[in-house]
Motif scaffolding. Structure first.
Motif, short mmCIF file in Angstrom:
data_model
loop_
_atom_site.label_atom_id
_atom_site.label_comp_id
_atom_site.label_asym_id
_atom_site.label_seq_id
_atom_site.Cartn_x
_atom_site.Cartn_y
_atom_site.Cartn_z
N ASP A 121 2.73 14.65 3.97
CA ASP A 121 3.14 14.86 5.37
C ASP A 121 2.48 13.83 6.27
N SER A 122 1.21 13.52 5.98
CA SER A 122 0.48 12.52 6.76
C SER A 122 -0.35 11.66 5.81
N VAL A 123 -0.45 10.40 6.15
CA VAL A 123 -1.38 9.51 5.45
C VAL A 123 -2.31 8.92 6.51
N PHE A 124 -3.61 8.98 6.23
CA PHE A 124 -4.61 8.34 7.09
C PHE A 124 -5.04 7.04 6.44
N SER A 125 -5.08 5.98 7.23
CA SER A 125 -5.68 4.72 6.81
C SER A 125 -6.61 4.30 7.94
N MET A 126 -7.88 4.56 7.76
CA MET A 126 -8.84 4.29 8.84
C MET A 126 -9.92 3.35 8.30
N GLY A 127 -10.05 2.20 8.95
CA GLY A 127 -11.07 1.24 8.52
C GLY A 127 -10.75 0.55 7.21
N VAL A 128 -9.48 0.43 6.88
CA VAL A 128 -9.11 -0.16 5.58
C VAL A 128 -8.22 -1.40 5.75
N LEU A 129 -7.35 -1.39 6.75
CA LEU A 129 -6.32 -2.45 6.85
C LEU A 129 -6.93 -3.85 6.84
N TYR A 130 -8.03 -4.04 7.59
CA TYR A 130 -8.61 -5.39 7.68
C TYR A 130 -9.28 -5.83 6.38
N HIS A 131 -9.45 -4.88 5.45
CA HIS A 131 -10.00 -5.25 4.13
C HIS A 131 -8.89 -5.64 3.15
N ARG A 132 -7.63 -5.52 3.58
CA ARG A 132 -6.52 -5.83 2.68
C ARG A 132 -6.02 -7.25 2.93
N ARG A 133 -5.83 -7.99 1.85
CA ARG A 133 -5.37 -9.39 1.99
C ARG A 133 -3.99 -9.47 2.62
N ASP A 134 -3.11 -8.50 2.27
CA ASP A 134 -1.75 -8.51 2.79
C ASP A 134 -1.52 -7.21 3.58
N PRO A 135 -1.74 -7.26 4.91
CA PRO A 135 -1.68 -6.02 5.68
C PRO A 135 -0.29 -5.37 5.67
N VAL A 136 0.76 -6.19 5.69
CA VAL A 136 2.12 -5.60 5.72
C VAL A 136 2.39 -4.88 4.39
N GLU A 137 1.92 -5.46 3.31
CA GLU A 137 2.11 -4.80 2.00
C GLU A 137 1.38 -3.44 1.98
N HIS A 138 0.16 -3.42 2.57
CA HIS A 138 -0.61 -2.16 2.66
C HIS A 138 0.21 -1.11 3.41
N LEU A 139 0.80 -1.52 4.54
CA LEU A 139 1.58 -0.58 5.35
C LEU A 139 2.84 -0.13 4.62
N GLN A 140 3.46 -1.06 3.90
CA GLN A 140 4.67 -0.69 3.14
C GLN A 140 4.31 0.32 2.04
N GLN A 141 3.17 0.08 1.41
CA GLN A 141 2.75 0.99 0.34
C GLN A 141 2.52 2.40 0.91
N ILE A 142 1.91 2.45 2.08
CA ILE A 142 1.66 3.75 2.72
C ILE A 142 2.99 4.44 3.03
N ARG A 143 3.94 3.67 3.52
CA ARG A 143 5.24 4.26 3.90
C ARG A 143 5.87 4.96 2.70
N ALA A 144 5.71 4.36 1.52
CA ALA A 144 6.30 4.94 0.31
C ALA A 144 5.54 6.20 -0.14
N LEU A 145 4.35 6.41 0.39
CA LEU A 145 3.57 7.58 0.00
C LEU A 145 3.81 8.76 0.95
N LEU A 146 4.53 8.48 2.05
CA LEU A 146 4.83 9.51 3.04
C LEU A 146 6.18 10.15 2.77
N ARG A 147 6.34 11.38 3.20
CA ARG A 147 7.69 11.97 3.18
C ARG A 147 8.54 11.25 4.23
N PRO A 148 9.87 11.36 4.18
CA PRO A 148 10.72 10.53 5.04
C PRO A 148 10.41 10.62 6.54
#
Ligand SMILES: C[S@@+](CC[C@H](N)C(=O)[O-])C[C@H]1O[C@@H](n2cnc3c(N)ncnc32)[C@H](O)[C@@H]1O
Length: 332
Positions: A200-227
């Motif tokens: 229902d919800s995904v939290f990503s706090m203090g992680v995005l700036y540690h990821r080499r590809d931020p858009v990929e991180h966000l896309q991955q999160i989107r796939a882990l959420l319900r529609p």
């Protein structure tokens, strides 16, 4: 489960490294993604090569037996009844140093952690409705926010964090709280199978700036959420355009390694759109204060004060803008 529970419905979990995640698949039986992840987490924990694991296990085994209890609707979630030997418990918990996220009160001992994570929670809480939600918390640390989420009505919190000492701290919490539905799995986001996962919800706090590809991180999160799910995103942002739309630190940022990119808010919103999210609401922007992140007895290493420029606290020691964090509520 109510935020305040007694041992009648909470079973003590001491020395159960071998079955830390046994209860998890039953809490969401139809979710095969979660069954897979729980099994991976158990294997990793059982076979982890970390050199300190033996010492940490020893500390967990030395925790005193107390009645389990959970009162999580407070700045320092109170887990477990008070022990008769607080000094002994303090010494055992110190063996799981460094305690970064909290504060926490375990068996009556107050752990004054590096971060006043309760301040962050106060900024987030007005924007949330977690009633009956199943939540995934990526980079959850020792699971501090998971206790607060349960108190806010969440029915299940699955946290993932690859830093093993934080998993040990969660196991210590669990020793006092019992089988509450707040889990910390020793996995990085890159270890998670692709969605759908239906949170229902995904939290990503203090992680995005540690990821080499931020858009990929966000896309991955989107796939882990319900529609129609919600992403709660908290990350470092630039306060202005002086460094352009994205700061890419030459080496360290505020003495941290692995900080790849810090965007302006406009660029962050563009990344979210590129990842396919429909709407983003900017809920808060706060410059991190040295009172919110500081060294304590429970985190004896350097902290934010040592990462700021000695003559100008608006800059890091490297001459970049001092840490400012944005909080966004983002919908699929
Ligand atoms: C700055 S802390 C933020 C912790 C917590 N979410 C908070 O907001 O206070 C970043 C956390 O991300 C974890 N982390 C590092 N690499 C990660 C990865 N690849 N996947 C998930 N978490 C990661 C770290 O161990 C650490 O606990």
């Amino acid at each position: 489960m109510s935020p305040t529970s007694r041992c009648a419905d909470l079973q003590p979990c001491a020395d159960t490294l071998g079955q830390a995640y046994a209860a998890l698949p039953q809490l969401w039986q139809e979710n095969t993604w979660l069954q897979d992840v729980a099994a991976r987490a158990q294997v990793l924990l059982d076979e982890h090569p970390h050199g300190d694991l033996k010492a940490w296990r020893g500390a967990l085994r030395s925790l005193p037996t107390v009645d389990c209890a959970m009162d999580a609707d407070r700045a320092a979630p109170r887990l477990g009844k008070g022990t008769a030997e607080p000094q002994h418990l303090r010494e055992v918990l110190m063996r799981l140093h460094p305690w970064r996220k909290g504060p926490l009160e375990l068996g009556g001992v107050l752990i004054d952690t590096e971060w006043r994570s309760d301040w962050k929670w106060q900024r987030i809480r007005p924007h949330l409705d977690l009633e009956a939600q199943r939540v995934l918390d990526i980079g959850c640390g020792n699971g501090y926010f998971g206790w607060r989420m349960l108190a806010a009505g969440a029915r299940l919190v699955v946290g993932v964090d690859p830093t093993l000492v934080y998993v040990m701290q969660w196991l210590a919490c669990r020793h006092f709280a019992g089988n509450a539905p707040n889990f910390v799995l020793p996995l990085g986001i890159e270890h998670l199978p692709p969605g759908p996962a239906g949170f229902d919800s995904v939290f990503s706090m203090g992680v995005l700036y540690h990821r080499r590809d931020p858009v990929e991180h966000l896309q991955q999160i989107r796939a882990l959420l319900r529609p129609d799910g919600t992403l709660v995103l908290e990350t470092l942002v630039l306060p202005d355009e002086k460094h352009g739309p994205v700061l890419v630190p030459e080496s360290r940022y505020a003495r941290m390694r692995n900080v790849w990119a810090i965007p302006t808010i406009d660029r962050l919103l563009a990344w979210l759109r590129e990842a396919g999210f429909k709407t983003s609401q900017l809920a808060d922007v706060t410059a991190t204060a040295v009172e919110e992140q500081r060294s304590t007895q429970w985190m004896r290493f350097d902290s934010l004060a040592e990462a700021l420029h000695p003559k100008d606290a608006r800059q890091t020691v490297e001459g970049y803008p001092a840490p400012t964090r944005a909080l966004l509520m983002v919908r699929c």
